[in-house]
Enzyme design. Structure first.
Site: not given
Length: 484
Positions: A156, A347, A419, A452, A463
């Site tokens: 890994d 279970d 806002d 954007d 977007e």
């Protein structure tokens, strides 16, 4: 993916390390959290007798679901002891056990993640050079070489598993995680699926691999260093895995225009799909591009660093948004998913194991392969403890199930649009990302630039919706659930 079994194991009073219990709090003062992994949590700690600082990895026994998991913990400790003294490997100090947990105390690396070294090399508006990229990849390959020499396969290998020993500019790169590592004989073949999506070797996906798989993973890290992103990032993940097995590895596009031909040659040697023809770690270190003075000191295109930051932070932004969506689902909306969860959780433990997931998906009419179910388990198991709880299950199953619904995506959008003016500004994004400990000013600016599309400096709902539904590491295997 991952490295552990998920068969249930009833808790017993016998010890895992087969030695007396020790109250870790009497030996060390446990401090701030440093990170979380599949088994548990790592914290900073101070030894009471010496005042020295270490890192303590605490593994909850309740997270060990099988004898195989217990053996994996013991193997990790044996491997760390075995590799002790190697310069680029974190130093093992001692392992303790109490009634609830196993604690592995090791060297503390105060310099943070490897990515910080890349940022440190990029200053005064300039990017790092190929020569400096060599400084980053060399210790990683050195770890691979030494591990292979010592009979250990990492399985890994990824940047997250390397830290810097200190904040000093000459800090040593240290490998810190051996939870997936195994002892391996020369020529020995392994079949268990292990690794992380972007870095996984094709032969691992095919279920027959050896230590050469570590070289592939190191090659992917080098590829990212040179062009800013992995060679394969297609979604869904199943498609990415298909490309890992057969698609052309690009070293000829615009991103590679100014990269030295020797560097490209090395990348191709490391990413040879035939493991028998793949270059060894020792050969990588002896490659002309890696030798002192051979790599160019001309700065790599500055856009590469931007891509690296974006690659790291974009998925984090989506994760924040997904959490918001999951948290806002009504009881009525998740009623069916809760029922499905209960049906799979045979279970009634409150979590789904790998075996339960396999059985449950078969009952639901799925014909996924063992590897695909393991990939699905890895994708859904957000906290990496080897099982899926109800919140993870809902997040995973609602991903395909809910992102087509504009109202859910809009709820996430509103979380960022403080806002309520219909746009996410740089300041609003920065505020939300910092709230979740993600991103910096440069990477946030890059994310806005990427998302954007109308170039007005803000992100509107359309977007944002496009970003959420575009390919990301969050989507892939969750779509394999047969839920309509």
């Amino acid at each position: 993916m991952g490295c552990y079994s998920s068969k249930n194991l009833k808790q017993s009073k016998r010890t895992i390390l087969e030695k007396p219990f020790v109250d870790i709090g009497k030996v060390y003062i446990l401090g701030d959290e440093l990170g979380q992994g599949q088994f548990g949590i790592t914290r900073k700690c101070v030894e009471k007798t010496s005042g020295k600082t270490y890192a303590c990895k605490t593994i909850l026994k309740t997270n060990l679901k099988s004898r195989e998991d217990e053996e994996a913990v013991k193997r990790e400790i044996r491997i760390m002891k075995h590799l002790s003294g190697e310069p680029n490997i974190v130093e093992f100090k001692k392992a303790y056990e109490d009634r609830d947990s196993v604690h592995i105390v090791m060297e503390y690396c105060g310099g943070g993640e490897l990515f910080k070294k890349i940022e440190a090399l990029s200053k005064d508006g300039k990017s790092y050079s190929e020569k400096e990229a060599v400084e980053i990849i060399r210790p990683i390959v050195n770890v691979v070489k030494n591990c292979h020499y010592m009979g250990v396969m990492l399985r890994d290998l990824k940047p997250e598993n390397f830290l810097l020993s200190s904040t000093d500019k000459n800090a040593t790169v240290k490998a810190i995680d051996f939870g997936c590592s195994v002892f391996i004989e020369e020529g020995e073949v392994h079949r268990k699926f292990a690794g992380s999506a972007y870095y996984i070797a094709p032969e691992v996906l095919q279920g027959k691999y050896g230590k050469e798989a570590d070289i592939w993973s190191a090659g992917i890290i080098l590829y990212i260093l040179l062009c800013g992103k992995p060679p394969f990032v297609t979604e869904p993940e199943a498609q990415m895995f298909s490309e890992i097995k057969s698609a052309k590895i690009d070293v000829d596009s615009e991103s590679w225009k100014f990269i030295d031909v020797k560097a490209k040659h090395l990348v191709n040697r490391m990413l040879n799909r035939n493991p028998k023809e793949r270059i060894s770690a020792a050969e990588v270190l002896g490659h002309p591009w890696m030798k002192d003075g051979e790599a160019s000191d001309k700065p790599i295109d500055g856009v590469v660093l931007s891509r690296l930051k974006q690659f790291r932070d974009m998925n984090k932004l989506k994760k924040v948004a997904l959490k918001v969506i999951a948290a806002n689902l009504s009881e009525e909306e998740i009623k069916g998913l809760k029922t499905l969860f209960t049906n799979i959780d045979t279970d009634k433990s409150g979590t789904i194991t790998l075996e339960e997931l396999k059985t449950g998906l078969t009952r639901l009419g799925s014909n996924l392969s063992k590897t695909e179910v393991e990939q699905l388990m890895e994708a859904a198991d957000v906290d990496g403890n080897g099982t899926i709880d109800i919140d993870e299950f809902i997040s995973a199953t609602m991903h395909r199930y809910r992102l087509d619904r504009d109202d859910h995506v809009y709820q996430a959008f509103q979380h960022f649009d403080k806002d309520n003016d219909g746009h996410i500004t740089k300041e609003e994004l920065e505020m939300a990302m910092k709230e979740h400990g993600v991103g910096d000013e440069v990477s946030i600016k890059q994310i806005i630039t990427e998302v954007d599309t109308d170039n007005d400096g803000k992100i509107n709902f359309e977007e944002f919706r496009t970003m959420m539904r575009s390919g990301s590491s969050l989507q892939p295997q969750r779509e394999l659930l047969p839920i309509k």
